[in-house]
Write a protein that holds these residues in place. Structure first.
Motif, PDB file in Angstrom:
ATOM      1  N   THR A  71      31.769  44.338  50.005  1.00  0.00           N
ATOM      2  CA  THR A  71      33.029  44.747  49.389  1.00  0.00           C
ATOM      3  C   THR A  71      33.137  44.117  48.019  1.00  0.00           C
ATOM      4  O   THR A  71      32.894  42.926  47.859  1.00  0.00           O
ATOM      5  CB  THR A  71      34.225  44.310  50.246  1.00  0.00           C
ATOM      6  OG1 THR A  71      34.093  44.871  51.549  1.00  0.00           O
ATOM      7  CG2 THR A  71      35.530  44.778  49.632  1.00  0.00           C
ATOM      8  N   ALA A  72      33.509  44.938  47.035  1.00  0.00           N
ATOM      9  CA  ALA A  72      33.724  44.446  45.674  1.00  0.00           C
ATOM     10  C   ALA A  72      35.208  44.546  45.363  1.00  0.00           C
ATOM     11  O   ALA A  72      35.827  45.577  45.584  1.00  0.00           O
ATOM     12  CB  ALA A  72      32.931  45.277  44.682  1.00  0.00           C
ATOM     13  N   VAL A  73      35.782  43.457  44.857  1.00  0.00           N
ATOM     14  CA  VAL A  73      37.194  43.443  44.502  1.00  0.00           C
ATOM     15  C   VAL A  73      37.306  42.993  43.050  1.00  0.00           C
ATOM     16  O   VAL A  73      36.835  41.919  42.686  1.00  0.00           O
ATOM     17  CB  VAL A  73      37.997  42.488  45.410  1.00  0.00           C
ATOM     18  CG1 VAL A  73      39.452  42.471  45.000  1.00  0.00           C
ATOM     19  CG2 VAL A  73      37.844  42.887  46.871  1.00  0.00           C
ATOM     20  N   GLY A  74      37.889  43.822  42.212  1.00  0.00           N
ATOM     21  CA  GLY A  74      38.059  43.479  40.807  1.00  0.00           C
ATOM     22  C   GLY A  74      37.354  44.472  39.897  1.00  0.00           C
ATOM     23  O   GLY A  74      36.437  45.177  40.313  1.00  0.00           O
ATOM     24  N   GLU A 104      37.207  47.900  45.484  1.00  0.00           N
ATOM     25  CA  GLU A 104      38.655  47.897  45.339  1.00  0.00           C
ATOM     26  C   GLU A 104      39.018  47.410  43.941  1.00  0.00           C
ATOM     27  O   GLU A 104      38.285  46.613  43.348  1.00  0.00           O
ATOM     28  CB  GLU A 104      39.285  46.986  46.391  1.00  0.00           C
ATOM     29  CG  GLU A 104      38.990  47.414  47.817  1.00  0.00           C
ATOM     30  CD  GLU A 104      39.471  46.403  48.841  1.00  0.00           C
ATOM     31  OE1 GLU A 104      40.071  45.387  48.450  1.00  0.00           O
ATOM     32  OE2 GLU A 104      39.234  46.632  50.031  1.00  0.00           O
ATOM     33  N   ASP A 105      40.138  47.860  43.450  1.00  0.00           N
ATOM     34  CA  ASP A 105      40.671  47.421  42.155  1.00  0.00           C
ATOM     35  C   ASP A 105      39.702  47.638  40.998  1.00  0.00           C
ATOM     36  O   ASP A 105      39.511  46.776  40.151  1.00  0.00           O
ATOM     37  CB  ASP A 105      41.093  45.943  42.196  1.00  0.00           C
ATOM     38  CG  ASP A 105      42.177  45.686  43.226  1.00  0.00           C
ATOM     39  OD1 ASP A 105      42.999  46.590  43.448  1.00  0.00           O
ATOM     40  OD2 ASP A 105      42.191  44.584  43.804  1.00  0.00           O
ATOM     41  N   GLY A 106      39.033  48.798  40.982  1.00  0.00           N
ATOM     42  CA  GLY A 106      38.176  49.147  39.856  1.00  0.00           C
ATOM     43  C   GLY A 106      36.750  48.670  39.944  1.00  0.00           C
ATOM     44  O   GLY A 106      35.990  48.774  38.984  1.00  0.00           O
ATOM     45  N   GLY A 107      36.308  48.145  41.082  1.00  0.00           N
ATOM     46  CA  GLY A 107      34.920  47.709  41.233  1.00  0.00           C
ATOM     47  C   GLY A 107      34.000  48.886  41.491  1.00  0.00           C
ATOM     48  O   GLY A 107      34.426  50.034  41.583  1.00  0.00           O
ATOM     49  N   ARG A 108      32.714  48.599  41.592  1.00  0.00           N
ATOM     50  CA  ARG A 108      31.713  49.647  41.866  1.00  0.00           C
ATOM     51  C   ARG A 108      31.086  49.391  43.226  1.00  0.00           C
ATOM     52  O   ARG A 108      30.919  48.237  43.634  1.00  0.00           O
ATOM     53  CB  ARG A 108      30.606  49.604  40.814  1.00  0.00           C
ATOM     54  CG  ARG A 108      31.042  50.015  39.463  1.00  0.00           C
ATOM     55  CD  ARG A 108      29.899  50.028  38.466  1.00  0.00           C
ATOM     56  NE  ARG A 108      28.608  49.689  39.086  1.00  0.00           N
ATOM     57  CZ  ARG A 108      27.518  49.440  38.415  1.00  0.00           C
ATOM     58  NH1 ARG A 108      27.504  49.478  37.108  1.00  0.00           N
ATOM     59  NH2 ARG A 108      26.388  49.145  39.025  1.00  0.00           N
TER      60      ARG A 108
END
Length: 116
Positions: A71-74, A104-108
Motif C-alpha cells: 500500500t502506498a499512501v501519499g 491512496e492520496d495520490g500514490g502509484r
C-alpha cells in the motif's frame, strides 16, 4: 556477503597462508621459482574464469512470483508487488501471482512490470 563469496574469500586466505608457510621453509632462489610458477598458474586460471563468465548461459531473465500486498499512501509514494526497473530487462521477464497493490492520496500502485 553471500555464502559463495565467503567460501571464495576463505579458500583464498587459506591458499595465501599455505604459500606463505611454504615460502618460509625454502631458500630465496627456490621460493622465487615456486612463486613464478604459482603466479603463472593463477594468471591462467583467472583468464579462464573470465572467459567462462563471459560465455555463461545467463540470459538476464527475471522472474517475480507470489508476492505480498503493498500500500502506498501519499502523493510521491509507490506501491509495487511486481517488478520496477530503471532499464529494460534484457532476456525476458515473468511476473505472476502478485498480490494487491493499493495507492491512496495520490500514490502509484503496480502489480506487474513498471519502468521508471
Amino acid at each position: 556477503m553471500s555464502g559463495r563469496q565467503r567460501l571464495v574469500a576463505g579458500l583464498t586466505g587459506l591458499a595465501v597462508s599455505a604459500l606463505a608457510g611454504v615460502f618460509c621453509f625454502l631458500s630465496w632462489d627456490r621460493a622465487n621459482q615456486v612463486a613464478g610458477i604459482v603466479s603463472a598458474l593463477v594468471g591462467v586460471v583467472a583468464l579462464g574464469a573470465g572467459v567462462l563468465a563471459l560465455m555463461s548461459d545467463r540470459d538476464g531473465s527475471v522472474r517475480i512470483s507470489n508476492t505480498g500486498p503493498a500500500t502506498a499512501v501519499g502523493a510521491d509514494s509507490h506501491a509495487n508487488t511486481g517488478l520496477t526497473a530503471q532499464e529494460i530487462v534484457h532476456g525476458g521477464m515473468e511476473v505472476d501471482g502478485t498480490a494487491e497493490a493499493r495507492a491512496e492520496d495520490g500514490g502509484r500502485a503496480n502489480t506487474g512490470y513498471d519502468q521508471l
